[in-house]
Design an enzyme around this catalytic site. Structure first.
Site, PDB file in Angstrom:
ATOM      1  N   GLU A 164       3.831   2.764  11.919  1.00 21.04           N
ATOM      2  CA  GLU A 164       4.050   1.305  11.337  1.00 21.04           C
ATOM      3  C   GLU A 164       5.192   2.743  10.292  1.00 21.04           C
ATOM      4  OE1 GLU A 164       2.654  -0.887   7.335  1.00 21.04           O
ATOM      5  OE2 GLU A 164       1.496  -0.677   9.657  1.00 21.04           O
ATOM      6  N   LYS A 165       5.402   4.099  10.821  1.00 17.92           N
ATOM      7  CA  LYS A 165       6.408   4.091   9.525  1.00 17.92           C
ATOM      8  C   LYS A 165       6.601   5.189   9.678  1.00 17.92           C
ATOM      9  CE  LYS A 165       2.883   3.951   6.327  1.00 17.92           C
ATOM     10  NZ  LYS A 165       1.955   3.124   6.813  1.00 17.92           N
ATOM     11  N   ASP A 168      -1.110   1.127  11.003  1.00 19.98           N
ATOM     12  CA  ASP A 168      -1.629   0.366  10.269  1.00 19.98           C
ATOM     13  C   ASP A 168      -3.095  -0.030  10.557  1.00 19.98           C
ATOM     14  OD1 ASP A 168      -0.269   2.278   8.600  1.00 19.98           O
ATOM     15  OD2 ASP A 168       0.268   0.979   6.947  1.00 19.98           O
ATOM     16  N   ASP A 177      -5.304  -2.436   9.314  1.00 23.33           N
ATOM     17  CA  ASP A 177      -5.178  -3.546   8.425  1.00 23.33           C
ATOM     18  C   ASP A 177      -4.646  -4.709   9.166  1.00 23.33           C
ATOM     19  OD1 ASP A 177      -2.694  -3.182   7.836  1.00 23.33           O
ATOM     20  OD2 ASP A 177      -3.236  -2.626   6.231  1.00 23.33           O
ATOM     21  N   TYR A 208       0.321   8.390   1.340  1.00 20.27           N
ATOM     22  CA  TYR A 208       0.911   7.346   1.789  1.00 20.27           C
ATOM     23  C   TYR A 208       0.630   6.183  -0.330  1.00 20.27           C
ATOM     24  CZ  TYR A 208       1.490   2.524   2.445  1.00 20.27           C
ATOM     25  OH  TYR A 208       1.621   0.695   3.119  1.00 20.27           O
ATOM     26  N   ARG A 252       1.392   3.060  -0.614  1.00 23.06           N
ATOM     27  CA  ARG A 252       0.491   1.681  -1.243  1.00 23.06           C
ATOM     28  C   ARG A 252      -0.593   1.384  -1.044  1.00 23.06           C
ATOM     29  NH1 ARG A 252       5.784  -2.440  -0.914  1.00 23.06           N
ATOM     30  NH2 ARG A 252       7.271  -0.141  -0.318  1.00 23.06           N
TER      31      ARG A 252
END
Length: 718
Positions: free
Chosen positions: A7-8, A102, A104, A320, A322
């Site tokens: 994701e990142k 991630d 989720d 991370y 957020r």
């Protein structure tokens, strides 16, 4: 060739490190003999513009509503096109794909979007990482799952994304069209999360404004037992006149009671001393960090988010940023000695008495969600190299990590209950035995000693015993004035959004909201996410629906009028609750996304036909119209840039360019070119501050974070 899509970038690096072997860094990915690891920057794709679905949608017309925007069709997000194409090319190259978004809903969605966009038919595995320590990532790599197991989560997230798009754009157009009939030139934006936040702010403001003050009468008694005086508070009895907060509302009743009890015998019904402890506060999640920074330094939620992004990406100083989780993994506990050693090189932390073997309640892998809490890494930045805001945020994060290795605050609590002629009084007092973490983290997470009653010392209360008698010498009637509920600050609003169910009266909606967050440790029937709440606040400000005044969030005249024009279904969090129930059905396979969308469109068809702009007036709102935004996104965070009277300002970070430079008013086109190319063509008409003479120059974007610009001159003989 196996392709891992993270994701990142930071997670991609962790995956490559855990896979082992030699990885060559290429443009947008890492490659070894057997593996390729690439990454997203959040979502790489977005829905195409409405007019690309249907050309007629280019014009905002009521007869076209609700908009038919499903099935969703995607295109690369502006500014991310090149990297998106790199990922697409790698998907085509791969033999097997490992979905490493991630763990989720949103993480599942943003990689699945790419796989759907490329019409992928290759096998896909799922890698679930919620702890980025090397040991945890290696363990996750050894436990790859079939991505088909997570299709329900994908469909659930897809339904929410499609619903938000159709609902938001359709209702926004409906109200904006009506507003234009009143001469309103801005955009009346509606959103599933944005509008209930506005509703929360406006309802609190209207309640505050309409509050009628009244008086209530708390009573305190002065007692003496064995010649030792103490003070205790009266507990309002059932037959006394009282308000909904169980406060005595009759002065005559209070005066009569004071006269009746004065000089009467006082019986100690219960008394005792308890040993108590206050554990250190958990490490920060994003919302609690934003609340703390707003409360202590008046920083906005958006500013705090931006600072954490810099600390993470630029300085590699925190994990991370957020996260909605306040817990850490067992693997992070094993890595703590290295982090603590690095932190204690900072002057303020040097010499702290830390117990590295102490495992606080924060270290619990079973409570970790998609991410762990925000903590420092072993890469400690040079504090002098940080900006003031970066230092504030970093030091707060570091302090809340360090206290995990400090003892609890321990204290004794003495309490007593006294009866006088059938009336009950009580008192309590505390005595700190061991300050523990509180000596370091001053002013936070106290043991609630502010509830101690003045005049009741610990030594006196601890000496009292049940069965003793004394005297009620006097009873004092105190007159106090009721106050309206306080206006929201950003800190208190963020706290409310985490548990918005507490503000809901409908029992079914309240239950659905709480059920939505069942199992989460830091969300209790909330609305929005840590990553979106600050965006929503900034959007409400940019639309000029709310403003900040002396730290308080105040709705504007337009905000109040818009709130009153909207149905309750739009300004309450009911939609989030109802959607959540339907999305659970979708996840379980009992409902399809198509069915969800069709039902939504049917409901919207009725709503858009009853829209009214109410009392919204036609004042010009220079930064609220859709046309008053640059087409080029912010070079720092890729959010929209709004055109304000004096500057071009990003909605997501601190990037801004002043609209007048050396007395020359810049056009939107010139600023677009400056952001896109980093430099404009030669502009005439600047005025020198020193000489007052006009000059020509090219503007150069010197800093993509702040928007700082400078001049470049053409020295070709002109």
């Amino acid at each position: 060739m196996n392709l891992y899509i993270a994701e990142k970038p930071s997670v991609a690096n962790d995956i490559a490190k855990a896979l082992g072997g030699y990885f060559q860094k290429k443009n947008g990915y890492l490659e070894s003999a057997d593996h390729i690891v690439t990454w997203c920057y959040g979502h790489l794709l977005k829905s195409i513009e409405p007019e690309a679905y249907h050309p007629a949608y280019a014009q905002w017309k009521a007869e076209d509503l609700p908009l038919q925007l499903y099935p969703l069709r995607y295109e690369p997000i502006a500014g991310k096109e090149a990297h998106t194409q790199t990922v697409i090319d790698l998907i085509h190259r791969a033999d097997m794909i490992v979905h490493a978004g991630d763990p989720d809903d949103e993480g599942q969605l943003l990689v699945e979007e790419l796989l759907e966009y490329t019409d992928n038919r290759k096998p896909v595995k799922r890698l679930l990482i919620n702890d980025n320590t090397d040991a945890a990532v290696k363990k996750a790599l050894s436990q790859l799952k079939d991505n088909q197991q997570f299709k329900g989560i994908y469909r659930k997230a897809l339904a929410r994304a499609a619903g938000d798009l159709i609902y938001g754009l359709s209702m926004t157009r409906a109200y904006t069209i009506e507003g234009r009939k009143n001469g309103y030139r801005g955009v009346l934006s509606v959103g599933r999360v944005q509008t209930p936040i506005l509703g929360l702010i406006v309802r609190r403001y209207l309640t505050h404004q309409s509050h009628t003050s009244s008086f209530y009468y708390p009573l305190t008694g002065d007692f003496s037992v064995s010649s030792q005086p103490f003070v205790a508070n009266w507990k309002v009895s059932e037959n006394a006149p009282q308000d909904d907060k169980k406060r005595l509302t009759s002065k005559s009743y209070a005066d009569a009671l004071a006269i009746r009890l004065r000089g009467k015998k006082a019986d100690i019904k219960s008394a005792g001393v308890q040993e108590k402890a206050t554990a250190p506060p958990l490490p920060f999640n994003l919302v609690r960090l934003q609340q703390t920074m707003n409360r202590q330094h008046k920083m906005t939620a958006a500013r705090t988010l931006e600072i954490t992004q810099q600390l993470r990406e630029k300085h590699k100083a925190i994990t991370y940023n957020r996260s909605d989780c306040s817990y850490l993994s067992d693997e992070q506990f094993n890595e703590a000695p290295q982090v603590l050693e690095a932190l204690q090189r900072i002057g303020d932390f040097n010499g702290l008495a830390l117990d590295r073997s102490r495992k606080s309640k924060a270290f619990d892998s079973g409570k970790v969600t998609a991410h762990t809490a925000i903590i420092p890494t072993a890469k400690v930045p040079e504090l002098n190299a940080l900006s003031e805001h970066e230092r504030w945020v970093y030091m707060a994060i570091a302090q809340h990590y360090l206290v995990q290795f400090m003892p609890s605050k321990r204290y004794l609590e003495a309490s007593v209950v006294v009866e006088v002629d059938g009336e009950i009084f009580s008192a309590r007092a505390t005595k700190t035995m061991e300050a523990g973490f509180s000596a370091f983290l001053k002013g936070e997470e106290s043991d609630a000693s502010d509830e101690d009653i003045p005049g009741s010392t610990f030594d006196v209360l601890q000496a009292l015993r049940p069965g003793e008698t004394g005297l009620c010498e006097t009873v004092t009637v105190n007159e106090k004035k009721t106050t309206p509920p306080p206006l929201f600050t950003e800190a208190t609003l963020l706290a409310a959004l985490v548990r918005v169910a507490d503000f809901v009266e409908d029992a079914r909606i309240k239950q659905l909201l709480k059920e939505k967050d069942k199992g989460k440790k830091d969300e209790h029937g909330g609305i929005g996410t840590p990553a979106t709440r600050s965006d929503m606040l900034e959007k409400l400000k940019s639309r000029q629906f709310i403003r900040e005044e002396k730290g308080k969030l105040i709705p504007t005249e337009t905000g109040v009028a818009f709130f009153r024009a909207l149905p309750d279904s739009a300004t309450l969090p009911d939609m989030t609750a109802l959607w959540s129930a339907q999305q659970s059905e979708i996840e379980q396979g009992n409902k399809t996304v198509d069915e969800f969308v069709n039902e939504l469109v049917g409901e919207l068809r009725q709503q858009v036909n009853t829209v009214s702009a109410g009392d919204i007036k036609g004042e010009a709102k220079p930064d609220s119209g859709q046309a008053e935004r640059l087409t080029t996104p912010c070079p720092h965070c890729a959010k929209e840039i709004v055109v304000r009277p004096k500057l071009f300002a990003c909605m997501g970070c601190e990037f801004k360019i002043w609209s007048t430079v050396s007395e020359k008013k810049l056009t939107s086109k010139q600023v677009e070119t400056l952001i896109q190319k980093g430099k404009t063509s030669e502009i005439k008409g600047f005025i020198s501050k020193k000489t007052g003479r006009p000059f020509s120059a090219m503007l150069v974007l010197q800093d993509k974070t702040s928007g700082k610009v400078g001049f470049e001159f053409n020295y070709n003989g002109k």
